[in-house]
Scaffold this active site. Structure first.
Site, PDB file in Angstrom:
ATOM      1  N   ASP A 150       0.854  -1.191   0.000  1.00 14.95           N
ATOM      2  CA  ASP A 150       0.000   0.000   0.000  1.00 14.95           C
ATOM      3  C   ASP A 150       0.888   1.239   0.000  1.00 14.95           C
ATOM      4  OD1 ASP A 150      -2.325  -1.457   0.003  1.00 14.95           O
ATOM      5  OD2 ASP A 150      -2.591  -1.396   2.177  1.00 14.95           O
ATOM      6  N   ASP A 165      -6.997  -1.364  -4.588  1.00 10.13           N
ATOM      7  CA  ASP A 165      -8.062  -0.952  -3.666  1.00 10.13           C
ATOM      8  C   ASP A 165      -8.943   0.123  -4.297  1.00 10.13           C
ATOM      9  OD1 ASP A 165      -7.000  -2.622  -1.685  1.00 10.13           O
ATOM     10  OD2 ASP A 165      -5.742  -1.033  -0.868  1.00 10.13           O
TER      11      ASP A 165
END
Length: 220
Positions: A150, A165
């Site tokens: 991330d 995402d």
């Protein structure tokens, strides 16, 4: 229902579906989305050196709005959920199920869907595949780190996320918006046709008559 599924998943029809999918721009949009997600993650892993990681670290791209940082997430989407092996395995299973279920739904309902829904579904698929790859293969003994990569952080949002995402979240929201818009349009059309002033029996007769008319037109 079972008979319908068997008829739909014959060898010839499945082959025809995949051949038509390969010829479709949606296939290449999905493939490009997966590749871009993978590349951006590895750019961050390779070049994010000497900078503090996590929510408090990172480099502002637009001051006080968006920055790039880096975490290896073994929780859920946006880092939500416990960071342990059980959570990771559960997410791998969920993403693997979606990776199978989405093409099946597309095969069953694809012809009936409007293009905007198709694009959203395929981008959701890209998001599932992107993070599934991380979950399956990104371990210390393979890549030197463990977890989903991330790297995007908004100042007004507590969690760090990645492009995969984003694909899932944005497209789910868009699908809900599209459904609401379509329902409103349908309600307006039905209101103009006077359907809301009909009794249930009158409405049923009207729908039956329209169905017969549509079937007769198809036979011509």
């Amino acid at each position: 229902m079972q008979q319908k599924i068997k008829e739909l998943f014959t060898k010839e029809k499945v082959k025809s579906f995949f051949l038509s999918l390969i010829k479709s721009p949606l296939f290449y949009i999905t493939l490009a989305a997966i590749i871009v997600d993978i590349i951006t993650k590895w750019i961050m892993v390779k070049y994010y050196n000497g900078i503090e990681q996590g929510p408090d670290g990172g480099v502002w791209v637009i001051p006080n709005f968006i920055k790039v940082t880096l975490i290896y997430n073994t929780g859920g989407i946006f880092g939500v959920g416990s960071s342990n092996e059980a959570a990771r395995v559960a997410l791998i299973v969920i993403r693997a199920i979606l990776a199978v279920a989405i093409p099946v739904v597309y095969l069953l309902k694809g012809q009936e869907l409007k293009k905007r829904y198709k694009v959203c579904i395929m981008l959701i698929y890209a998001g599932c595949i992107g993070n599934l790859i991380d979950g399956l293969f990104y371990y210390d003994n393979i890549t030197g780190f463990t977890g989903v990569v991330d790297w995007i952080k908004f100042s007004f949002f507590d969690y760090i996320f990645n492009l995969a995402d984003s694909y899932v979240t944005v497209c789910v929201i868009l699908i809900l918006i599209f459904i609401i818009i379509d329902e409103i349009k349908e309600a307006v059309i039905r209101n103009r046709r006077g359907e809301f002033s009909m009794t249930p029996e009158e409405y049923a007769k009207k729908m039956e008559a329209e169905k017969k008319h549509e079937n007769n037109n198809q036979k011509k």
